[in-house]
Design a protein around this motif. Structure first.
Motif, PDB file in Angstrom:
ATOM      1  N   TYR A  10       8.008   0.118  10.201  1.00 32.61           N
ATOM      2  CA  TYR A  10       8.107   1.899   9.955  1.00 32.61           C
ATOM      3  C   TYR A  10       9.377   2.498   8.893  1.00 32.61           C
ATOM      4  CZ  TYR A  10       5.158   1.405  14.235  1.00 32.61           C
ATOM      5  OH  TYR A  10       3.534   1.066  14.995  1.00 32.61           O
ATOM      6  N   SER A  11      10.804   1.314   8.871  1.00 32.35           N
ATOM      7  CA  SER A  11      11.686   1.689   7.930  1.00 32.35           C
ATOM      8  C   SER A  11      10.986   2.226   7.085  1.00 32.35           C
ATOM      9  CB  SER A  11      12.972   1.059   8.690  1.00 32.35           C
ATOM     10  OG  SER A  11      12.823  -0.274   7.581  1.00 32.35           O
ATOM     11  N   ARG A  12      10.493   1.306   5.978  1.00 29.92           N
ATOM     12  CA  ARG A  12       9.985   1.547   4.677  1.00 29.92           C
ATOM     13  C   ARG A  12       8.932   2.987   4.698  1.00 29.92           C
ATOM     14  NH1 ARG A  12      10.439  -2.859   1.073  1.00 29.92           N
ATOM     15  NH2 ARG A  12      10.729  -4.676   1.966  1.00 29.92           N
ATOM     16  N   LEU A  13       8.669   3.574   5.752  1.00 33.32           N
ATOM     17  CA  LEU A  13       7.981   4.487   5.962  1.00 33.32           C
ATOM     18  C   LEU A  13       9.163   5.887   6.561  1.00 33.32           C
ATOM     19  CD1 LEU A  13       4.407   3.668   8.063  1.00 33.32           C
ATOM     20  CD2 LEU A  13       4.620   4.394   5.252  1.00 33.32           C
ATOM     21  N   GLY A  14      10.130   5.337   6.478  1.00 39.93           N
ATOM     22  CA  GLY A  14      11.142   6.524   6.839  1.00 39.93           C
ATOM     23  C   GLY A  14      11.432   7.470   7.989  1.00 39.93           C
ATOM     24  N   ALA A  15      10.552   6.147   9.195  1.00 39.51           N
ATOM     25  CA  ALA A  15      10.417   6.901  10.255  1.00 39.51           C
ATOM     26  C   ALA A  15      11.525   5.978  11.234  1.00 39.51           C
ATOM     27  CB  ALA A  15       9.257   6.120  11.232  1.00 39.51           C
ATOM     28  N   GLN A  16      11.976   6.973  12.210  1.00 38.76           N
ATOM     29  CA  GLN A  16      13.282   6.961  13.339  1.00 38.76           C
ATOM     30  C   GLN A  16      13.169   6.883  14.191  1.00 38.76           C
ATOM     31  OE1 GLN A  16      16.327   9.692  12.420  1.00 38.76           O
ATOM     32  NE2 GLN A  16      16.810   9.301  10.390  1.00 38.76           N
ATOM     33  N   ASP A  34       1.543   7.312  18.907  1.00 37.10           N
ATOM     34  CA  ASP A  34       2.309   8.450  17.725  1.00 37.10           C
ATOM     35  C   ASP A  34       1.266   8.253  16.869  1.00 37.10           C
ATOM     36  OD1 ASP A  34       3.663   9.698  20.025  1.00 37.10           O
ATOM     37  OD2 ASP A  34       5.342   8.739  18.983  1.00 37.10           O
ATOM     38  N   VAL A  35       0.805   9.064  16.175  1.00 35.09           N
ATOM     39  CA  VAL A  35       0.525   9.249  14.246  1.00 35.09           C
ATOM     40  C   VAL A  35       1.340   9.469  13.931  1.00 35.09           C
ATOM     41  CG1 VAL A  35      -1.731  10.325  13.333  1.00 35.09           C
ATOM     42  CG2 VAL A  35      -2.228   9.633  15.624  1.00 35.09           C
ATOM     43  N   LEU A  36       1.539   9.001  12.929  1.00 38.09           N
ATOM     44  CA  LEU A  36       2.543   9.607  11.785  1.00 38.09           C
ATOM     45  C   LEU A  36       1.954   9.972  10.441  1.00 38.09           C
ATOM     46  CD1 LEU A  36       5.893   8.855  10.656  1.00 38.09           C
ATOM     47  CD2 LEU A  36       4.496   6.629   9.701  1.00 38.09           C
ATOM     48  N   ASP A  37       2.438  11.281  10.021  1.00 40.61           N
ATOM     49  CA  ASP A  37       1.266  11.798   8.896  1.00 40.61           C
ATOM     50  C   ASP A  37       1.914  11.033   7.410  1.00 40.61           C
ATOM     51  OD1 ASP A  37      -0.186  13.786  10.569  1.00 40.61           O
ATOM     52  OD2 ASP A  37       1.659  14.689  10.424  1.00 40.61           O
ATOM     53  N   ALA A  38       0.691  11.106   6.980  1.00 38.81           N
ATOM     54  CA  ALA A  38       1.133  10.429   5.047  1.00 38.81           C
ATOM     55  C   ALA A  38       2.801  10.646   5.274  1.00 38.81           C
ATOM     56  CB  ALA A  38       0.546  11.312   4.529  1.00 38.81           C
ATOM     57  N   THR A  39       3.513   9.864   4.583  1.00 42.16           N
ATOM     58  CA  THR A  39       4.474  10.038   3.957  1.00 42.16           C
ATOM     59  C   THR A  39       4.363  10.508   2.504  1.00 42.16           C
ATOM     60  OG1 THR A  39       5.186   7.189   4.005  1.00 42.16           O
ATOM     61  CG2 THR A  39       5.176   9.079   6.041  1.00 42.16           C
ATOM     62  N   GLY A  40       3.502   9.287   1.953  1.00 49.50           N
ATOM     63  CA  GLY A  40       3.266   9.098   0.744  1.00 49.50           C
ATOM     64  C   GLY A  40       4.577   7.898  -0.001  1.00 49.50           C
ATOM     65  N   ARG A  41       5.287   7.253   0.960  1.00 51.44           N
ATOM     66  CA  ARG A  41       5.734   6.113   0.332  1.00 51.44           C
ATOM     67  C   ARG A  41       4.719   4.878   0.453  1.00 51.44           C
ATOM     68  NH1 ARG A  41      11.918   6.026   3.081  1.00 51.44           N
ATOM     69  NH2 ARG A  41      11.710   8.298   3.303  1.00 51.44           N
ATOM     70  N   GLY A  55       0.879  -1.401  -0.549  1.00 55.88           N
ATOM     71  CA  GLY A  55       0.153  -0.168   0.066  1.00 55.88           C
ATOM     72  C   GLY A  55       0.657   0.940  -0.042  1.00 55.88           C
ATOM     73  N   THR A  56       0.383   2.207  -0.145  1.00 54.08           N
ATOM     74  CA  THR A  56       0.911   3.123  -0.146  1.00 54.08           C
ATOM     75  C   THR A  56       0.214   4.570   1.120  1.00 54.08           C
ATOM     76  OG1 THR A  56       0.867   3.385  -2.161  1.00 54.08           O
ATOM     77  CG2 THR A  56       1.284   5.743  -1.469  1.00 54.08           C
ATOM     78  N   HIS A  57       1.493   5.160   1.680  1.00 51.97           N
ATOM     79  CA  HIS A  57       1.035   5.358   3.215  1.00 51.97           C
ATOM     80  C   HIS A  57       0.217   7.226   3.069  1.00 51.97           C
ATOM     81  CE1 HIS A  57       2.567   7.530   7.617  1.00 51.97           C
ATOM     82  NE2 HIS A  57       1.180   7.394   7.542  1.00 51.97           N
ATOM     83  N   THR A  58      -0.784   7.588   2.192  1.00 53.98           N
ATOM     84  CA  THR A  58      -0.783   9.268   1.644  1.00 53.98           C
ATOM     85  C   THR A  58      -2.285   9.008   2.944  1.00 53.98           C
ATOM     86  OG1 THR A  58      -3.235   7.637   1.275  1.00 53.98           O
ATOM     87  CG2 THR A  58      -0.687   8.415  -0.027  1.00 53.98           C
ATOM     88  N   GLY A  59      -2.439   8.621   4.308  1.00 51.38           N
ATOM     89  CA  GLY A  59      -3.590   9.404   5.493  1.00 51.38           C
ATOM     90  C   GLY A  59      -2.047   8.619   6.637  1.00 51.38           C
ATOM     91  N   PRO A  60      -3.406   9.682   7.801  1.00 45.87           N
ATOM     92  CA  PRO A  60      -2.602   8.877   8.859  1.00 45.87           C
ATOM     93  C   PRO A  60      -2.710   7.588   9.791  1.00 45.87           C
ATOM     94  CG  PRO A  60      -4.985  10.251   9.369  1.00 45.87           C
ATOM     95  CD  PRO A  60      -4.350  10.095   8.174  1.00 45.87           C
ATOM     96  N   TYR A  61      -1.771   7.621  10.280  1.00 39.77           N
ATOM     97  CA  TYR A  61      -1.198   6.162  10.769  1.00 39.77           C
ATOM     98  C   TYR A  61      -0.600   6.427  12.106  1.00 39.77           C
ATOM     99  CZ  TYR A  61       0.298   1.446  10.896  1.00 39.77           C
ATOM    100  OH  TYR A  61       0.533  -0.315  11.256  1.00 39.77           O
ATOM    101  N   LEU A  62      -1.706   5.210  12.941  1.00 39.47           N
ATOM    102  CA  LEU A  62      -1.181   5.339  14.836  1.00 39.47           C
ATOM    103  C   LEU A  62      -0.196   4.171  14.425  1.00 39.47           C
ATOM    104  CD1 LEU A  62      -2.029   6.677  17.441  1.00 39.47           C
ATOM    105  CD2 LEU A  62      -3.670   4.310  17.042  1.00 39.47           C
ATOM    106  N   VAL A  63       0.647   4.693  15.301  1.00 42.11           N
ATOM    107  CA  VAL A  63       1.563   3.344  15.581  1.00 42.11           C
ATOM    108  C   VAL A  63       1.516   3.164  16.920  1.00 42.11           C
ATOM    109  CG1 VAL A  63       2.457   4.182  13.472  1.00 42.11           C
ATOM    110  CG2 VAL A  63       3.493   5.621  15.601  1.00 42.11           C
ATOM    111  N   ALA A  64       2.503   2.201  17.389  1.00 39.47           N
ATOM    112  CA  ALA A  64       3.143   1.560  18.379  1.00 39.47           C
ATOM    113  C   ALA A  64       3.461   3.007  19.467  1.00 39.47           C
ATOM    114  CB  ALA A  64       3.864   0.702  18.860  1.00 39.47           C
ATOM    115  N   GLY A  65       2.381   2.861  20.781  1.00 40.13           N
ATOM    116  CA  GLY A  65       2.881   4.059  21.439  1.00 40.13           C
ATOM    117  C   GLY A  65       2.432   5.410  21.463  1.00 40.13           C
TER     118      GLY A  65
END
Length: 144
Positions: free
Chosen positions: A128-134, A91-98, A79-89
């Motif tokens: 998370y790494s595919r989404l560019g999260a650190q 936090d909400v990861l805003d769309a990255t387009g990745r 899939g393509t991350h084009t919307g908000p995504y709630l991650v563990a902990g």
């Protein structure tokens, strides 16, 4: 006639929430790395959350093993991350387009053609790494 897991995956790929929810027993439980859904409302919320973050989310089944009332499925989630995504902990990861391509394993118990339990396994660090999260890595001090 396809079994309940086949119907679930078809409904998930169609993003058909009504069809998805018809696959679960009234007291079903879904547990994954980032959540635990203990009733039908929470299960529906989880699936809607995934579709919100990844509107083109799709599952490809690689393998399915059936043993009495237990079913194991290995999938590839894309899939393509084009919307908000709630991650563990929380936090909400805003769309990255990745785009993502993540291997997943699902274990189900079924009864009377309904899903009683569903356990999801995937590598969160891979996602998370595919989404560019650190992720901040913190370790407790070593006591000798």
């Amino acid at each position: 006639m396809p079994d309940v897991v086949d119907r679930l995956i078809g409904a998930l790929n169609a993003h058909d929430l009504d069809a998805v929810m018809r696959c679960y027993a009234g007291d079903a439980v879904v547990v994954g790395p980032e959540m635990e859904a203990e009733n039908l409302d929470e299960i529906a919320s989880y699936h809607l959350h995934v579709w919100q973050g990844f509107p083109d989310h799709h599952l490809t089944v690689w393998e399915k093993i059936v043993c009495r009332d237990a079913i194991a499925v290995e999938t590839l989630a894309t899939g393509t991350h084009t919307g908000p995504y709630l991650v563990a902990g929380g936090d909400v990861l805003d769309a990255t387009g990745r785009s993502i391509s993540v291997r997943c394993s699902w274990i189900f118990t079924v009864e009377s053609d309904f899903i009683l339990t569903q356990r999801l396994y995937f590598d969160q660090l891979e996602l998370y790494s595919r989404l560019g999260a650190q992720l901040p890595l913190k370790f407790a001090p070593v006591v000798l």
